[in-house]
Design an enzyme around this catalytic site. Structure first.
Site, PDB file in Angstrom:
ATOM      1  N   HIS A 132      -7.862  -5.706   0.345  1.00  0.00           N
ATOM      2  CA  HIS A 132      -6.597  -4.992   0.605  1.00  0.00           C
ATOM      3  C   HIS A 132      -5.753  -5.810   1.579  1.00  0.00           C
ATOM      4  O   HIS A 132      -5.565  -5.454   2.733  1.00  0.00           O
ATOM      5  CB  HIS A 132      -6.904  -3.606   1.169  1.00  0.00           C
ATOM      6  CG  HIS A 132      -5.762  -2.641   1.090  1.00  0.00           C
ATOM      7  ND1 HIS A 132      -5.176  -2.266  -0.103  1.00  0.00           N
ATOM      8  CD2 HIS A 132      -5.104  -1.953   2.052  1.00  0.00           C
ATOM      9  CE1 HIS A 132      -4.207  -1.389   0.137  1.00  0.00           C
ATOM     10  NE2 HIS A 132      -4.144  -1.195   1.432  1.00  0.00           N
TER      11      HIS A 132
ATOM     12  N   ASP B 142     -10.058  -4.909  -4.020  1.00  0.00           N
ATOM     13  CA  ASP B 142      -9.456  -3.928  -3.109  1.00  0.00           C
ATOM     14  C   ASP B 142     -10.311  -2.658  -3.023  1.00  0.00           C
ATOM     15  O   ASP B 142     -10.442  -1.930  -4.011  1.00  0.00           O
ATOM     16  CB  ASP B 142      -8.039  -3.581  -3.589  1.00  0.00           C
ATOM     17  CG  ASP B 142      -7.224  -2.860  -2.531  1.00  0.00           C
ATOM     18  OD1 ASP B 142      -7.818  -2.134  -1.709  1.00  0.00           O
ATOM     19  OD2 ASP B 142      -5.993  -3.022  -2.530  1.00  0.00           O
TER      20      ASP B 142
ATOM     21  N   SER C 252       0.835  -1.195   0.000  1.00  0.00           N
ATOM     22  CA  SER C 252       0.000   0.000   0.000  1.00  0.00           C
ATOM     23  C   SER C 252       0.880   1.259   0.000  1.00  0.00           C
ATOM     24  O   SER C 252       1.673   1.451  -0.916  1.00  0.00           O
ATOM     25  CB  SER C 252      -0.962  -0.049   1.190  1.00  0.00           C
ATOM     26  OG  SER C 252      -2.025   0.853   1.035  1.00  0.00           O
TER      27      SER C 252
END
Length: 225
Positions: free
Chosen positions: A204, A173, A119
């Site tokens: 995610h 996600d 991320s």
């Protein structure tokens, strides 16, 4: 942003130190986030690898009501354009350079140093790795994108034009749209990078299949002796 030295969580090599992995966590997490992943990777050279998990600086995050948390950069708007503080990206990348240099000072050749990130951490891994003046082993960028792609078109380092890059992303996600990740992949591919793309039926996070692919990728770079 706090521009001081990063604190780290580390797993020392059990045998001769030959390789290093610097793994960057996502927003609001810390260096412990991926510490438990190491045994699951089943790396042939695991006993020779030094794992470094830096803690991002603590700073206010605008989209989270200004709450202070570990963050590699401030997110100003959660719009489709995802407005962020680009200066923070550069400052965080600058904080990674001393970690790379520390491994080199220990006698580890820079092509034996791998950057990884999830991320927000993936953004910094890509940005720092593509700008790094010394040749690296490669980059792993998971559930992420690249907001500095235009800058990197001119700021990229020729030393890392040929290094392998792994991008993985969840189709479901809700935090980092897979379209943004795929756009980063397409842009880097068009710039001539040796980059591979994997998507998974997850949100995610990571899944077993992705971990298996990461194992193959890292084992192809770090050979046991």
């Amino acid at each position: 942003m706090n521009s001081g030295k990063l604190s780290t969580i580390e797993i020392q090599p059990e045998s001769e130190h030959r390789y290093s992995v610097i793994w960057l966590h996502g927003l609001g997490a810390d260096g412990h986030d991926f510490e438990g992943l190491v045994p699951e990777l089943h790396l042939a050279a695991q006993e020779n690898i030094h794992f470094i998990f830096p803690n991002a600086p603590i700073q206010p995050v605008t989209v989270n009501g200004g709450m202070s948390m570990r963050s590699w950069y401030d997110i100003l708007e959660m719009s489709p354009q995802r407005k962020i503080n680009i200066d923070d990206v550069y400052q965080s990348a600058d904080l990674i350079e001393p970690l790379i240099q520390r491994e080199i000072d220990k006698g580890i050749r820079s092509p034996h140093i791998l950057l990884a990130g999830f991320s927000q951490g993936g953004v910094i891994a890509l940005h720092a790795g593509l700008k790094c003046r010394t040749k690296l082993a490669g980059i792993i960028a998971l559930s992420t994108y690249l907001p500095t792609i235009e800058q990197l078109k001119t700021e990229r380092s020729a030393a890392n034009n040929a290094m392998p890059i792994f991008m993985g992303h969840g189709v479901l996600d809700p935090v980092m749209a897979i379209e943004d990740g795929k756009a980063a992949f397409d842009a880097l591919k068009s710039m001539g990078y040796s980059i591979e793309w994997h998507d998974y039926l997850i949100a995610h996070n990571l899944c077993i299949e992705e971990i298996q692919h990461l194992s193959v990728f890292i084992n192809s770079i770090f050979k046991s002796q």
